[in-house]
Design an enzyme around this catalytic site. Structure first.
Site, short mmCIF file in Angstrom:
data_model
loop_
_atom_site.label_atom_id
_atom_site.label_comp_id
_atom_site.label_asym_id
_atom_site.label_seq_id
_atom_site.Cartn_x
_atom_site.Cartn_y
_atom_site.Cartn_z
N LYS A 118 0.88 -1.17 0.00
CA LYS A 118 0.00 0.00 0.00
C LYS A 118 0.91 1.22 0.00
CE LYS A 118 -3.81 2.22 2.45
NZ LYS A 118 -3.24 3.40 3.09
N GLY A 179 -8.58 9.56 9.25
CA GLY A 179 -9.02 9.59 10.63
C GLY A 179 -10.09 10.60 10.96
N ALA A 205 -9.62 6.03 3.76
CA ALA A 205 -9.51 7.22 4.61
C ALA A 205 -10.82 7.99 4.70
CB ALA A 205 -8.40 8.15 4.15
N ASN A 227 -9.95 2.03 9.48
CA ASN A 227 -9.07 1.85 10.63
C ASN A 227 -9.60 2.60 11.85
OD1 ASN A 227 -5.49 2.32 11.31
ND2 ASN A 227 -7.05 1.32 12.47
N THR A 228 -9.50 3.93 11.81
CA THR A 228 -9.88 4.73 12.98
C THR A 228 -11.32 4.48 13.41
OG1 THR A 228 -8.33 6.44 12.27
CG2 THR A 228 -9.98 7.07 13.90
#
Length: 277
Positions: A118, A179, A205, A227-228
């Site tokens: 990535k 995030g 994202a 993720n976040t």
């Protein structure tokens, strides 16, 4: 007496996600940062049903590979495909070096034929926006060295096409800043990228909720990376499971074909044959 109802036994046909020469049944990818602890990360990964997990090479380096506290040594990699990433790299040259290091790490834990990387080139420390030119230069070189490159980019349709033409296996436009949880702030551009692409488009994202993940999938994205939104949720495994459902629902809706939006109301009940008395 409380009645219970069983869910429909209907099973939609979900086509596999093809990246390079590999196929995946899950279209949700997870990042590995920001979890409270290793146990929560492992439970979340399992609950998500993801098959691609991305790990920052720098974080893997700074942890002892043999340590039980390291996520790399704490998972069953026979069920998960590891995707090293070049997070923290500010230049193309730095990203190239870290990509090679990531490939060596994957070999050390048994992924002999794993060339995934990535690609992130982010010189901007405040907003964490990627460098398009640096990403393209690094991608061209890494592709020439037999890497399967998944580049993280702004939602730029021209750059996305250039990266595809350079041989990247996917393009990964951001929905909104990393995030932030703001969702798809670049919806129109992402739609253009999807329309023009001959490789999977993975929205990366800014995804903060399962509904935002579903929205990305409904417009034809090949997958979503989160993720976040998972790691910082009050109940991370529960959110991971919810993200899985959002991605599944969005993909099924895209395959089903949505109705066109109209300006006027349309009756849902037939009016033919009604008595006029």
């Amino acid at each position: 007496m409380t009645e219970t109802f069983e869910m429909s036994p209907y099973q939609p046909v979900i086509d596999p996600l093809v990246i390079g020469e590999r196929q995946f049944t899950s279209r949700l990818m997870l990042g590995t940062g920001k979890y409270k602890n290793l146990d929560e990360a492992k439970k979340s990964i399992t609950a998500s049903g993801c098959q691609i997990l991305t790990v920052a090479v720098r974080r893997a380096q700074n942890s002892t590979i043999q340590s039980m506290g390291n996520l790399i040594t704490g998972l069953d990699w026979s069920k998960i495909w590891l995707m090293p990433n070049t997070a923290g790299c500010q230049t193309a040259q730095e990203a190239i070096r870290v990509a090679f290091l990531g490939r060596e790490i994957t070999k050390n834990i048994g992924f002999e034929n794993n060339n995934f990387t990535k690609l992130e080139v982010i010189p901007d420390p405040k907003y964490l926006l990627p460098d398009g030119l640096g990403t393209l230069l690094a991608a061209e070189y890494l592709v020439s060295k037999n890497f399967t490159v998944l580049p993280y980019i702004n939602a730029d349709p021209i750059l996305a096409k250039q990266l595809e033409n350079a041989g990247c296996a996917t393009v990964m436009p951001l929905g909104s800043p990393i995030g932030s949880g703001q969702g798809l702030k670049n919806l129109s551009n992402i739609q253009i990228i999807i329309e023009n692409a001959n490789v999977p488009v993975i929205v990366d994202a800014g995804i903060g909720t399962p509904s935002q993940a579903a929205q990305a999938m409904e417009i034809g994205a090949g997958g979503v990376l989160a993720n976040t939104a998972v790691a910082k949720a009050q109940n991370a495994p529960q959110m991971a499971y919810a993200m899985q459902l959002g991605v599944l629902a969005g993909r099924a809706a895209f395959q089903a074909g949505k109705i066109d939006a109209g300006k006027l109301a349309q009756p849902s009940s037939p009016i033919v044959g009604l008595s006029k008395k």
